[in-house]
Design an enzyme around this catalytic site. Structure first.
Site, mmCIF file in Angstrom:
data_model
loop_
_atom_site.group_PDB
_atom_site.id
_atom_site.type_symbol
_atom_site.label_atom_id
_atom_site.label_comp_id
_atom_site.label_asym_id
_atom_site.label_seq_id
_atom_site.Cartn_x
_atom_site.Cartn_y
_atom_site.Cartn_z
ATOM 1 N N THR A 73 -53.345 18.348 80.726
ATOM 2 C CA THR A 73 -51.911 18.115 80.912
ATOM 3 C C THR A 73 -51.681 16.692 81.416
ATOM 4 O OG1 THR A 73 -51.588 20.459 81.334
ATOM 5 C CG2 THR A 73 -49.817 18.998 82.030
ATOM 6 N N GLN A 191 -59.531 22.491 72.996
ATOM 7 C CA GLN A 191 -60.285 23.641 72.495
ATOM 8 C C GLN A 191 -61.480 23.214 71.643
ATOM 9 O OE1 GLN A 191 -59.787 26.669 73.533
ATOM 10 N NE2 GLN A 191 -57.806 26.385 74.561
ATOM 11 N N SER A 211 -59.941 19.133 78.838
ATOM 12 C CA SER A 211 -59.936 19.870 80.108
ATOM 13 C C SER A 211 -61.303 20.504 80.316
ATOM 14 C CB SER A 211 -58.901 20.999 80.068
ATOM 15 O OG SER A 211 -57.741 20.626 80.748
ATOM 16 N N GLY A 212 -61.909 20.262 81.485
ATOM 17 C CA GLY A 212 -63.247 20.796 81.728
ATOM 18 C C GLY A 212 -63.316 22.312 81.791
ATOM 19 N N HIS A 213 -62.232 22.954 82.290
ATOM 20 C CA HIS A 213 -62.342 24.396 82.565
ATOM 21 C C HIS A 213 -62.342 25.261 81.308
ATOM 22 C CE1 HIS A 213 -58.018 25.734 82.144
ATOM 23 N NE2 HIS A 213 -57.854 24.427 82.202
ATOM 24 N N CYS A 338 -45.610 37.834 77.588
ATOM 25 C CA CYS A 338 -45.041 39.176 77.767
ATOM 26 C C CYS A 338 -43.912 39.116 78.777
ATOM 27 C CB CYS A 338 -46.088 40.108 78.353
ATOM 28 S SG CYS A 338 -47.131 40.779 77.116
#
Ligand code: PLP
Length: 696
Positions: A73, A191, A211-213, A338
């Site tokens: 981000t 991704q 992003s590392g996570h 949701c």
């Protein structure tokens, strides 16, 4: 012992053990500030240099920049800010710039949100333009051709987070070149890291955030690649860290951990090969096909990362699928956001043109390249368990007739409800106020339990029963004569407590009586109870069904323990008392903390634990109920039935629980409102309950 199977790796991943060790080392042994020039600082700087060097080799950074930051981000902000500041400068210098900020229709929300934000803040007033994708989720290159010359910036992700669909980056690059586009190009590579080969400096990609996570590093660490020569403006100014490109003392634990993941990638000895990952996906897909008849995959496997499956099942909402998987301790995510009982459709699947049921009912199952054989085998077994639980609950077709339910069932959608009155012994049932949204559910329920529908009645005249009658087929006698409320012409009659006589339809030992009740008498109410000698006494009426709050006429025919079942239930009250609501008891002490549960049960051994999750969640559950007790399954849809029983017996403490504590709180409030003095909700639900070891 953890029984959890984590299949939500596109959301985040577990941290690689080597990464944890590296992070611990960076916090314990090599804790220095890499900007310090003393030996402690120099030891830390080695971690930083080493991680960067690995990243540069792996991603083919060449002479470009690679800076560490907090994640994608932030990388997206920096890229967008850099490109937009450069565009503004060029325009201010009199150059003609493109007018469109183009982003793929399936981009992560961080991209269009950042474009809109910086466009506004910098006063650029460029136009945001969504680039459509085709039915496979691939960017429409023909649409790009049409606008490329007028594009100021183009953002096209490398692989999608919901579907794993891989973008044709060479095709996009060729199109930008062919059309002479001067657009800056950002490719969100979140991704793709560790799953696609990247050689960034050999492309015209200007910016690539990571992003590392998403690949076994912790949250809060990321990277941004910037092509040599691409404009750059720092987002954060300060002490000049990261060569002045991103100030702030570096997140050394995160960088060390990411460095360990990159080292594993470079060595090539830790992660599965693409062929192995494809085989895992095929096994999961086969299990899903066997367990969930009619399952459809929303992502084209041949054009997607092998680690992502996205599917929908006819007749099942993503909420139901999520819940059953969660009960079986398989963590997946809804392909869409949701909200309450209705899932919002996924904008990614909508952009691919999928029908609403597939978009709103989508489930994403994703694993990482660390997946192993045993986990996939266990996941397949759990998928089968979920299928069996759904079959037993009549939510998906089954060869076998299910064990019939008895009593009352409430189906609700957006505040309106339908009621089913079931008599297991005679396999007969009555439907009150069937809603169009419930037709498929009622039909599969009736067919799967082999009920005969005695009557389909409504509280309003001419409410429309045709769809349900058509769907029920042989389970309803469509030739039986009925009035405009669906009330059978051949109904018997019964005497009510107010002395009046009412029509009565038999349901096992009980009858359903109809009485005019409401404005100008056009509304009908129904009473369910067991008659004695042709009389339905007030205390024998267990339930009243009415579109309006209790009226005098209803009160005259019922007693204080009759439950009023509304045909609208906006506030999830399930059922109400015929008399005034005792609100005073509501506020205090309804929540029971899980840390207090053992002590509470010791003090009240007669207390009952009640699982209010749906039957398929109960059936799929692996772990025992909290405190190792046996729990009674009373889904909210059957709460009215049980509430009536509990109110007729000597009260014992009722402890409701569910997954998170939301549904159980509604149940506890309902019982308190009805006057039950000892109804509680287990705060935090099963998610926070103290786990007990599983029996072998
Ligand atoms: N881009 C994609 C494709 C993602 O999947 C995500 C995370 O879900 C992001 C960007 C944002 O990453 P982060 O939240 O780590 O900043």
């Amino acid at each position: 012992m953890t029984t959890e199977i984590y299949l939500d790796s596109n959301a985040t991943s577990v941290v690689l053990p080597a990464a944890i060790t590296a992070a611990a080392d960076a916090m314990g042994q090599r804790y220095g500030n890499p900007s310090s020039t003393h030996a402690t600082g120099l030891k830390a700087k080695v971690i930083l240099d080493d991680a960067r060097a690995r990243a540069m080799r792996l991603l083919g950074v060449g002479s470009g920049r690679l800076m560490f930051n907090s994640g994608a981000t932030e990388g997206i902000q920096t890229a967008v800010l850099s490109a937009l500041v450069a565009l503004r400068e060029r325009r201010d210098a009199g150059e003609t710039i493109g007018t469109l900020l183009v982003y793929g229709a399936t981009e992560h929300k961080a991209v269009p949100e950042s474009l809109a934000h910086w466009n506004r803040l910098l006063g650029l007033n460029l136009t945001l333009h969504q680039l459509p994708v085709d039915a496979d989720g691939a960017h429409r290159l023909d649409a790009l051709r049409a606008i490329a010359a007028n594009a100021a910036m183009v953002c096209t992700m490398a692989a999608n987070n919901e579907t794993g669909v891989i973008s044709d980056l060479s095709g996009i690059e060729a199109m930008l070149s062919d059309t002479g586009s001067k657009a800056y190009w950002m490719v969100d590579c979140v991704q793709a890291l560790g799953k696609l080969k990247l050689d960034l400096s050999s492309t015209r990609i200007d910016y690539a955030p990571f992003s590392g996570h998403k690949l076994y590093a912790p949250k809060g660490i990321g990277m941004l690649y910037v092509r040599a020569g691409a404009p750059f403006t720092a987002l954060i100014m300060g002490g000049g860290q990261e060569a002045g490109q991103r100030s702030g003392t570096e997140n050394m634990a995160g960088i060390a951990a990411l460095g360990a993941v990159l080292a594993a990638l470079e060595r090539g000895d830790t992660f599965r090969t693409p062929a192995e990952l494809c085989a895992y996906r095929a096994r999961l897909a086969d299990s899903l096909r066997a367990a969930l008849p009619g399952v459809v995959f929303n992502n084209p496997f041949d054009k997607a990362l092998p680690t992502t499956l996205n599917f929908a099942v006819p007749g099942l909402s993503s909420r139901e699928l999520m819940d059953v998987f969660d009960a079986a301790e398989v963590r997946v995510s809804a392909g869409s956001a949701c909200s309450s009982s209705k899932a919002a459709p996924s904008y990614v699947l909508d952009a691919m043109g999928l029908p609403l049921w597939r978009s709103a009912g989508a489930i994403r199952m994703s694993f990482g390249p660390l997946a192993d054989d045993a986990t996939i085998a266990a996941a397949c077994a759990r998928i089968e368990r979920c299928g069996a639980a759904l079959r037993a609950s009549c939510l998906i077709p089954s060869e076998r007739t299910a064990v019939p339910h008895d009593g009352l069932l409430q189906l609700g959608v957006e505040g309106a409800c339908s009621w089913l009155l079931l008599d297991a012994a005679s396999r007969s049932c009555i439907v009150i106020d069937p809603l169009p949204d419930h037709v498929a559910r009622i039909e599969s329920y009736v067919r799967c339990q082999n009920y005969q529908v005695q009557a389909i009645v409504s509280t309003l005249p001419n409410a429309g029963r045709g769809m349900l009658i058509d769907a029920l087929g042989r389970h309803y006698n469509r030739h039986a004569e009925a009035d405009e409320y669906g009330w059978p012409a051949n109904a018997a009659s019964v005497a009510l407590a107010n002395g009046a006589r009412a029509g009565a339809v038999r349901l096992g030992a009980q009858v359903l009586a109809a009485l005019p009740c409401g404005t100008g008498d056009e509304l009908r109410a129904y009473l369910l109870g067991t008659p004695e000698d042709g009389q339905l006494k007030a205390q024998a009426v267990r339930f009243a069904f009415s579109a309006k709050p209790a009226q005098q006429m209803l009160r005259d025919c019922t007693d204080g323990r009759t439950l009023l079942c509304p045909t609208r239930d906006e506030q999830n009250q399930f059922c109400l008392s015929m008399t005034t609501t005792p609100t005073a008891t509501l506020a205090n002490g309804v929540q029971l903390d899980s840390s207090m549960l053992d002590a509470f049960l010791q003090a009240h051994p007669e207390a009952r634990l009640i699982d209010v999750r749906e039957p398929y969640e109960f059936a799929a559950t692996l772990s025992p109920a909290p405190a190792g007790r046996i729990a009674l399954s009373v889904p909210l849809s059957r709460l009215a039935e049980y509430a009536s029983l509990w109110l007729h017996e000597t009260p014992v403490p009722l402890i409701f629980f569910c997954r998170s504590g939301n549904r159980s709180l509604k149940a506890a409030h309902c019982l308190r409102r009805l006057g039950h003095p000892q109804a509680y909700s287990l705060n935090g639900g099963l998610a926070l309950a103290v786990p007990l070891p599983l029996a072998a």
